[in-house]
Design an enzyme around this catalytic site. Structure first.
Site, PDB file in Angstrom:
ATOM      1  N   GLY A   1      69.217  29.535 -27.013  1.00  0.00           N
ATOM      2  CA  GLY A   1      68.290  30.369 -26.259  1.00  0.00           C
ATOM      3  C   GLY A   1      67.427  31.169 -27.207  1.00  0.00           C
ATOM      4  O   GLY A   1      67.271  32.377 -27.059  1.00  0.00           O
ATOM      5  N   HIS A   2      66.867  30.463 -28.200  1.00  0.00           N
ATOM      6  CA  HIS A   2      66.003  31.118 -29.174  1.00  0.00           C
ATOM      7  C   HIS A   2      65.150  30.085 -29.898  1.00  0.00           C
ATOM      8  O   HIS A   2      65.316  28.895 -29.706  1.00  0.00           O
ATOM      9  CB  HIS A   2      66.830  31.919 -30.190  1.00  0.00           C
ATOM     10  CG  HIS A   2      67.753  31.075 -31.016  1.00  0.00           C
ATOM     11  ND1 HIS A   2      69.069  30.907 -30.687  1.00  0.00           N
ATOM     12  CD2 HIS A   2      67.548  30.363 -32.147  1.00  0.00           C
ATOM     13  CE1 HIS A   2      69.646  30.123 -31.581  1.00  0.00           C
ATOM     14  NE2 HIS A   2      68.733  29.770 -32.475  1.00  0.00           N
ATOM     15  N   ARG A   3      64.247  30.578 -30.703  1.00  0.00           N
ATOM     16  CA  ARG A   3      63.490  29.769 -31.665  1.00  0.00           C
ATOM     17  C   ARG A   3      63.486  30.544 -32.959  1.00  0.00           C
ATOM     18  O   ARG A   3      64.081  31.607 -33.055  1.00  0.00           O
ATOM     19  CB  ARG A   3      62.082  29.460 -31.158  1.00  0.00           C
ATOM     20  CG  ARG A   3      61.225  30.656 -30.846  1.00  0.00           C
ATOM     21  CD  ARG A   3      59.919  30.218 -30.171  1.00  0.00           C
ATOM     22  NE  ARG A   3      59.260  31.355 -29.559  1.00  0.00           N
ATOM     23  CZ  ARG A   3      58.115  31.865 -29.998  1.00  0.00           C
ATOM     24  NH1 ARG A   3      57.515  31.347 -31.047  1.00  0.00           N
ATOM     25  NH2 ARG A   3      57.571  32.894 -29.383  1.00  0.00           N
TER      26      ARG A   3
END
Length: 132
Positions: free
Chosen positions: A44-46
């Site tokens: 749930g990130h970049r």
């Protein structure tokens, strides 16, 4: 955008040897694996600068990826498949099988400041997945 690669594999009556080389830019700086996940989505990130390469060495899992324009879904269900995630790729891993072991290689060391947790404004990934 992320790309799914078929890793070079050599097979014989003695088993299989799969080679990981020339997949990430620069040198591999970090390696980790994820297992025993249950029903919880991961990531749930970049990133700002980190590239990652994901290989499910046992079991299977799904990876949802968005780069602000394109949305893709990948199933890692064979240890010869390698998903290369670029820094701008917002990603979530879910649907882990009970026996899943997801091996991740990165071209950067861990740096909390390199993580961006805000999804893209037009994200197609379900809000309940993002919040988990």
């Amino acid at each position: 955008m992320a790309r799914l690669l078929q890793l070079q594999t050599f097979s014989s009556e003695k088993g299989h040897l799969t080679v990981f080389e020339k997949v990430l830019p620069g040198a591999i700086q970090r390696a980790f694996y994820i297992y025993g996940v249950g029903d919880a989505p991961r990531a749930g990130h970049r990133h700002i600068k980190t590239w990652n390469a994901l290989v499910c060495v046992a079991g299977k899992c799904r990876v949802l990826v968005e780069d602000g324009k394109t949305h893709e879904e990948y199933w890692l269900d064979n240890p010869e498949k390698c998903l290369v995630i670029e820094p701008q790729d917002w990603h979530v891993m879910d649907s882990f099988s009970d026996d899943a072991v997801l091996f991740v290689l990165s071209n950067e060391l861990y740096d909390k400041a390199d993580y961006i947790y805000e999804p893209y404004p037009a994200s197609r990934i379900q809000p309940e997945v993002i919040a988990a």
